[in-house]
Scaffold this active site. Structure first.
Site, mmCIF file in Angstrom:
data_model
loop_
_atom_site.group_PDB
_atom_site.id
_atom_site.type_symbol
_atom_site.label_atom_id
_atom_site.label_comp_id
_atom_site.label_asym_id
_atom_site.label_seq_id
_atom_site.Cartn_x
_atom_site.Cartn_y
_atom_site.Cartn_z
ATOM 1 N N HIS A 185 0.831 -1.204 0.000
ATOM 2 C CA HIS A 185 0.000 0.000 0.000
ATOM 3 C C HIS A 185 0.869 1.259 0.000
ATOM 4 C CE1 HIS A 185 -2.855 2.796 2.348
ATOM 5 N NE2 HIS A 185 -3.426 2.599 1.172
ATOM 6 N N ARG A 186 0.852 1.980 -1.109
ATOM 7 C CA ARG A 186 1.699 3.177 -1.288
ATOM 8 C C ARG A 186 3.177 2.832 -1.152
ATOM 9 N NH1 ARG A 186 -1.778 7.439 2.527
ATOM 10 N NH2 ARG A 186 -3.812 6.533 2.070
ATOM 11 N N GLU A 198 0.062 -0.841 -4.675
ATOM 12 C CA GLU A 198 -1.085 0.056 -4.769
ATOM 13 C C GLU A 198 -0.537 1.465 -4.689
ATOM 14 O OE1 GLU A 198 -4.256 2.736 -3.116
ATOM 15 O OE2 GLU A 198 -2.238 2.277 -2.377
ATOM 16 N N ASP A 249 -1.609 5.910 -5.703
ATOM 17 C CA ASP A 249 -2.688 6.882 -5.884
ATOM 18 C C ASP A 249 -2.262 7.878 -6.945
ATOM 19 O OD1 ASP A 249 -4.376 6.168 -3.346
ATOM 20 O OD2 ASP A 249 -2.327 6.404 -2.619
ATOM 21 N N HIS A 278 -1.188 10.787 -2.980
ATOM 22 C CA HIS A 278 -2.483 10.429 -2.417
ATOM 23 C C HIS A 278 -3.442 11.612 -2.339
ATOM 24 C CE1 HIS A 278 -5.442 9.777 0.817
ATOM 25 N NE2 HIS A 278 -5.436 8.515 0.391
ATOM 26 N N GLU A 284 -4.866 3.437 -8.068
ATOM 27 C CA GLU A 284 -6.092 4.059 -7.596
ATOM 28 C C GLU A 284 -6.174 5.476 -8.145
ATOM 29 O OE1 GLU A 284 -8.352 5.786 -3.648
ATOM 30 O OE2 GLU A 284 -6.765 4.298 -3.350
ATOM 31 N N LYS A 288 -7.759 8.968 -7.940
ATOM 32 C CA LYS A 288 -8.454 9.782 -6.953
ATOM 33 C C LYS A 288 -9.422 10.745 -7.643
ATOM 34 C CE LYS A 288 -7.293 9.201 -3.268
ATOM 35 N NZ LYS A 288 -7.585 8.118 -2.294
ATOM 36 N N ASP A 301 0.140 -2.182 4.625
ATOM 37 C CA ASP A 301 1.276 -1.326 4.972
ATOM 38 C C ASP A 301 2.432 -2.138 5.538
ATOM 39 O OD1 ASP A 301 -0.152 1.088 4.388
ATOM 40 O OD2 ASP A 301 -1.109 0.998 6.351
#
Length: 246
Positions: free
Chosen positions: A7-8, A34, A36, A49, A108, A110, A236
């Protein structure tokens, strides 16, 4: 066994959504990332993000109102640690170059404060140009954004993100997740992890719909999702998840 999606990037070890964070996650042999994405005023897809740069840089302003050159003037690492001073905001193209070998690339998109949906088609086009379209999974809380991706290419794999604050979607998905996914041509559902249970995952998987919960950071939750048959866990804690899932 579920895929482990960082995640990120390894965002507890390096500033989130930066190349150092993704490089550190690669060291754990994760199956995917993943990130953003927002689109700049001059049409460049950048990995960040928030819709502003205020929290994760030494600058301020809306991403959608700034050009790529303007965004590049700022430091996106020092807020995390002096070790990462001078880190720049990555473009999605740079991100794709780093992770094109991974089996799952979760971008993702946004929602933009100006209402623009231009990022949808741009992400699909860039994934094709970079040779990662087959591994791409586009997710969003914005269903219109996902539908715009499908309008660009119906073969795009798209995933709907949702949490308890979206009561309407939660109610519809709870009634019949398969019907919901088929209604919107979704390849996957990305629920906030407390919304998952074994029956939900089994029903979706039987219909060929991936379930990739977020954000899964505790050993018992990762273990449960592994046992229930989730396709992937978005986490994470990539090192912890790799130890459980591989």
């Amino acid at each position: 066994m579920p895929l482990v999606i960082a995640h990120r990037g390894a965002n507890l070890e390096a500033p989130e959504n930066t190349l150092p964070a993704f490089e550190r996650a690669l060291a754990y042999s994760v199956h995917g990332f993943e990130n953003d994405v927002h689109i700049t005023a001059d049409g460049v897809l950048v990995v960040i993000h928030d819709d502003t740069i205020d929290r994760t840089s030494n600058g301020t302003g809306l991403v959608c109102e700034m050009t790529y050159d303007q965004l590049m003037q700022y430091d996106y690492g020092s807020w995390f640690s002096p070790e990462f001073a001078g880190t720049k905001i990555p473009t999605l193209q740079e991100f794709f170059a780093l992770c094109h070998e991974l089996p799952l690339i979760n971008v993702e998109i946004k929602a933009e404060p100006n209402g623009s949906k231009d990022a949808a088609a741009a992400v699909v086009k860039l994934a094709k140009e970079c040779g990662v379209f087959d591994n791409l999974l586009v997710s969003s809380f914005d269903m219109d954004m996902l539908q715009n991706c499908l309008a660009e290419d119906p073969a795009t794999r798209v995933a709907f993100l949702y949490a308890p604050d979206n009561e309407e979607a939660c109610d519809e998905i709870c009634d019949c997740p398969v019907t919901f996914a088929q209604k919107y041509n979704l390849s996957a559902l990305h629920p906030f992890v407390p919304l998952c249970n074994p029956d939900f995952i089994e029903e979706c998987c039987a219909a060929g719909i991936m379930v990739n919960p977020w954000t899964v950071n505790q050993e018992h939750a990762i273990t449960a999702l592994r046992n229930w048959g989730a396709h992937a866990v978005i986490t994470d804690e990539p090192a912890l998840a790799m130890g459980i899932c591989c």
